[in-house]
Design a protein around this motif. Structure first.
Motif, PDB file in Angstrom:
ATOM      1  N   ASP A  72       0.805  -1.211   0.000  1.00  0.00           N
ATOM      2  CA  ASP A  72       0.000   0.000   0.000  1.00  0.00           C
ATOM      3  C   ASP A  72       0.848   1.276   0.000  1.00  0.00           C
ATOM      4  OD1 ASP A  72      -2.459   1.147  -0.127  1.00  0.00           O
ATOM      5  OD2 ASP A  72      -2.649   1.387   2.047  1.00  0.00           O
ATOM      6  N   ILE A  73       1.738   1.384  -0.957  1.00  0.00           N
ATOM      7  CA  ILE A  73       2.611   2.562  -1.031  1.00  0.00           C
ATOM      8  C   ILE A  73       1.959   3.657  -1.865  1.00  0.00           C
ATOM      9  CG2 ILE A  73       4.677   3.359  -2.260  1.00  0.00           C
ATOM     10  CD1 ILE A  73       6.300   1.503  -0.894  1.00  0.00           C
ATOM     11  N   SER A  74       1.976   4.868  -1.372  1.00  0.00           N
ATOM     12  CA  SER A  74       1.473   6.005  -2.140  1.00  0.00           C
ATOM     13  C   SER A  74       2.440   7.172  -1.996  1.00  0.00           C
ATOM     14  CB  SER A  74       0.106   6.464  -1.626  1.00  0.00           C
ATOM     15  OG  SER A  74      -0.835   5.441  -1.748  1.00  0.00           O
ATOM     16  N   PHE A  75       2.800   7.770  -3.109  1.00  0.00           N
ATOM     17  CA  PHE A  75       3.523   9.045  -3.069  1.00  0.00           C
ATOM     18  C   PHE A  75       3.412   9.698  -4.428  1.00  0.00           C
ATOM     19  CE2 PHE A  75       6.698   5.778  -4.035  1.00  0.00           C
ATOM     20  CZ  PHE A  75       7.256   6.276  -5.198  1.00  0.00           C
ATOM     21  N   ARG A  76       3.771  10.972  -4.481  1.00  0.00           N
ATOM     22  CA  ARG A  76       3.707  11.692  -5.743  1.00  0.00           C
ATOM     23  C   ARG A  76       4.960  12.528  -5.873  1.00  0.00           C
ATOM     24  NH1 ARG A  76      -0.293  14.100  -9.254  1.00  0.00           N
ATOM     25  NH2 ARG A  76       0.498  16.104  -9.970  1.00  0.00           N
ATOM     26  N   ALA A 112       7.525   4.861   5.524  1.00  0.00           N
ATOM     27  CA  ALA A 112       7.609   5.127   6.953  1.00  0.00           C
ATOM     28  C   ALA A 112       7.714   6.614   7.217  1.00  0.00           C
ATOM     29  CB  ALA A 112       8.801   4.407   7.559  1.00  0.00           C
ATOM     30  N   ALA A 113       8.284   7.341   6.287  1.00  0.00           N
ATOM     31  CA  ALA A 113       8.380   8.788   6.425  1.00  0.00           C
ATOM     32  C   ALA A 113       8.617   9.387   5.060  1.00  0.00           C
ATOM     33  CB  ALA A 113       9.522   9.152   7.361  1.00  0.00           C
ATOM     34  N   ASP A 114       8.184  10.621   4.860  1.00  0.00           N
ATOM     35  CA  ASP A 114       8.324  11.292   3.577  1.00  0.00           C
ATOM     36  C   ASP A 114       8.430  12.775   3.871  1.00  0.00           C
ATOM     37  OD1 ASP A 114       8.117  12.394   1.092  1.00  0.00           O
ATOM     38  OD2 ASP A 114       6.299  11.310   0.496  1.00  0.00           O
TER      39      ASP A 114
END
Lengths: 243, 269
Positions: free
Chosen positions: A24-28, A215-217
């Motif tokens: 379930d990874i999400s980033f942009r 875990a952190a962004d």
């Protein structure tokens, strides 16, 4: 130009042997951003990179690269947009000579000969590798191999550059040259590495991956100075911040 | 350590092809076709032929001299593979015991003749093939094959063989060294260990192949190995091809040894 985006939405990936590598990874990532991907061994960094050009397909969720959704049909198109430099240069350089290797990508794009030669010269010049062009890859040093591997990807003129441990196996001077080189690129950059000093020098933003999830962004200086967060992820403060 | 020396030997064959001589500059296609014709001509002789084969040594000797290839290097390579030829012919003198008259009442069995013939044919063909690679480079031969319409998949296989031979040998060398460092005396050197080493090597090679394929896909690979090399037949190539053809023709259909012998006889007697 807002179209060089990379967007992962709820991406999960499960290897055939049942290992859940991404959860379930999400980033942009927007155009021109440089992002470091860090995390412990086996956290899923390499699996994540392999999704960037469709070598692996998400088990669920979507990968969107430059407003194109990753499917079997769009694989080829996406491979043009994303250039990946692999960790082991020997795997990347498979043609008999450096010149032919760098020309491999552009020729596959169907460019005519003059355009191919122009791109190859440009890319080799950029990495200071023009004098290596007639050498076979197995006669190069590790630093030279890594430079040529980068040139072979630059020659494709990708919008987005992804690298897996670019500085592993490099001596300090080659590593410094690589960092300076990376700083001059205006592509969107995604760099997976354990070399936190390199990430700190090259990237603005940092994503920490743990057990296949984000875990952190956040901004690189914020994350790389957070000692507890780093130690939880089998990492330490960058050497330059340890004094 | 013999493995290490063999490794550097192959690298040497590779470096010979970087030279720039008349032979190196010839079009690879021309060299390839002439070499093939040479091979077929040599093996077309009957199994008892010896004297008619001798003049053919002119071709490898010329290539070696003009291409500045060290004689000892080729000789060593030929000796290295010679057991194959020796074992093919070694029983001929026993099996084929018909008597053949040579000269002045001196006779030997026909088997010896065919054995020597096999050895000569072997030396000629292997040295010429080695010289082709030493003066053209392996990739050069591959691209020539592709231009001569060999299917892309075979040519890609050959190119990969060449590219990764060195990588695989290094891998093997590392495994063998790691084992030698931790096996004291004869322990750890028996057959079972070798089988496991081979297994490890195989698995590593498979994984590597997968990574390479991934790298190729990332750069738009669609089945053919593209190349920028241009081959052009120049006057030198035509000259080389015609004179080689003429020599092959004369040596094949005229008793060149005998003619030369009579000529020498005529001069001295």
């Amino acid at each position: 130009m807002s179209h060089h985006i990379v967007e992962f939405k709820n991406v999960s990936f499960c290897y055939p042997d049942g290992t859940q590598a991404l959860k379930d990874i999400s980033f942009r990532i927007t155009h021109g951003e440089s992002v470091g991907i860090i995390g412990a061994n086996g956290a899923g960094k390499s699996t994540l990179l392999m999704h960037l050009n469709g070598y692996l397909m998400p088990t669920s969720g979507t990968v969107n690269i430059g407003d194109v959704y990753l499917t079997k049909k769009t694989q080829q198109e996406i491979r043009r947009k994303v250039g990946i430099v692999f960790q082991n240069s020997d795997d990347q350089l498979f043609m008999p000579t450096v010149y032919e290797d760098v020309a491999f990508g552009p020729l596959n794009l169907g460019l005519d000969e003059a355009a191919v030669r122009e791109r190859v010269d440009f890319a080799l010049n950029l990495v200071n590798g023009l004098e290596l062009k007639n050498k076979p890859p197995h006669h190069l040093s590790c630093g030279q191999k890594s430079a040529v591997a980068i040139a072979s990807v630059i020659a494709m003129e990708p919008d987005i550059l992804a690298m897996d441990e670019p500085a592993a196996n490099l001596d300090p001077r080659s590593r410094r040259l690589l960092i300076n080189l990376l700083k001059t690129f205006e592509h969107s950059k995604i760099i997976a590495s354990h070399d936190l000093d390199l990430i700190m020098d090259v990237c603005r933003r940092c994503i920490v991956v743990r057990d296949g999830a984000v875990a952190a962004d956040g901004p690189v200086m914020e994350i790389l100075t957070d000692k507890t967060l780093l130690e939880e992820n089998h990492l330490e403060l960058p050497l330059s911040l340890q004094r | 350590m013999t493995f290490d020396t063999q490794y550097y030997n192959i690298g040497f064959l590779d470096q010979l092809s970087y030279k720039d001589t008349f032979v190196h500059r010839l079009d690879p296609r021309v060299k390839l076709v002439v070499t093939l014709l040479f091979l077929f001509t040599v093996i077309s002789f009957s199994k008892y032929e010896i004297f008619a084969l001798v003049p053919f040594f002119l071709y490898p000797v010329l290539l070696m001299t003009l291409g500045e290839i060290p004689f000892m290097f080729i000789l060593k390579k030929v000796l290295l593979v010679s057991p194959f030829a020796v074992f093919i012919g070694i029983f001929n003198p026993l099996l084929d015991s018909g008597q053949v008259f040579i000269f002045n009442g001196f006779t030997i069995s026909a088997g010896w003749l065919s054995f020597i013939s096999i050895l000569i044919k072997f030396t000629l063909t292997v040295s010429t093939a080695l010289l082709l690679i030493a003066t053209t480079s392996f990739p050069g031969v591959c691209h020539a094959l592709r231009r001569l319409k060999l299917p892309a998949i075979f040519v890609s296989q050959l190119l990969f063989l060449y590219r990764y031979l060195f990588v695989l040998m290094e891998e093997t060398m590392r495994i063998v060294r790691a084992r030698n460092m931790r096996s004291f005396g004869e322990r750890g050197k028996d057959m079972r260990i070798y089988v496991r080493l081979a297994g490890t090597l195989f698995l590593r090679a498979v994984e590597r192949a997968e990574r390479i394929y991934h790298a190729m896909l990332s750069r738009g690979f669609q089945g053919d190995m593209p190349t920028l090399k241009h081959f052009q037949i120049k006057s030198g190539d035509v000259f080389f091809a015609l004179s080689a053809l003429a020599l092959l023709f004369v040596f094949r259909f005229f008793p060149a040894t005998e003619i030369l012998g009579r000529f020498v006889q005529g001069v001295f007697l």
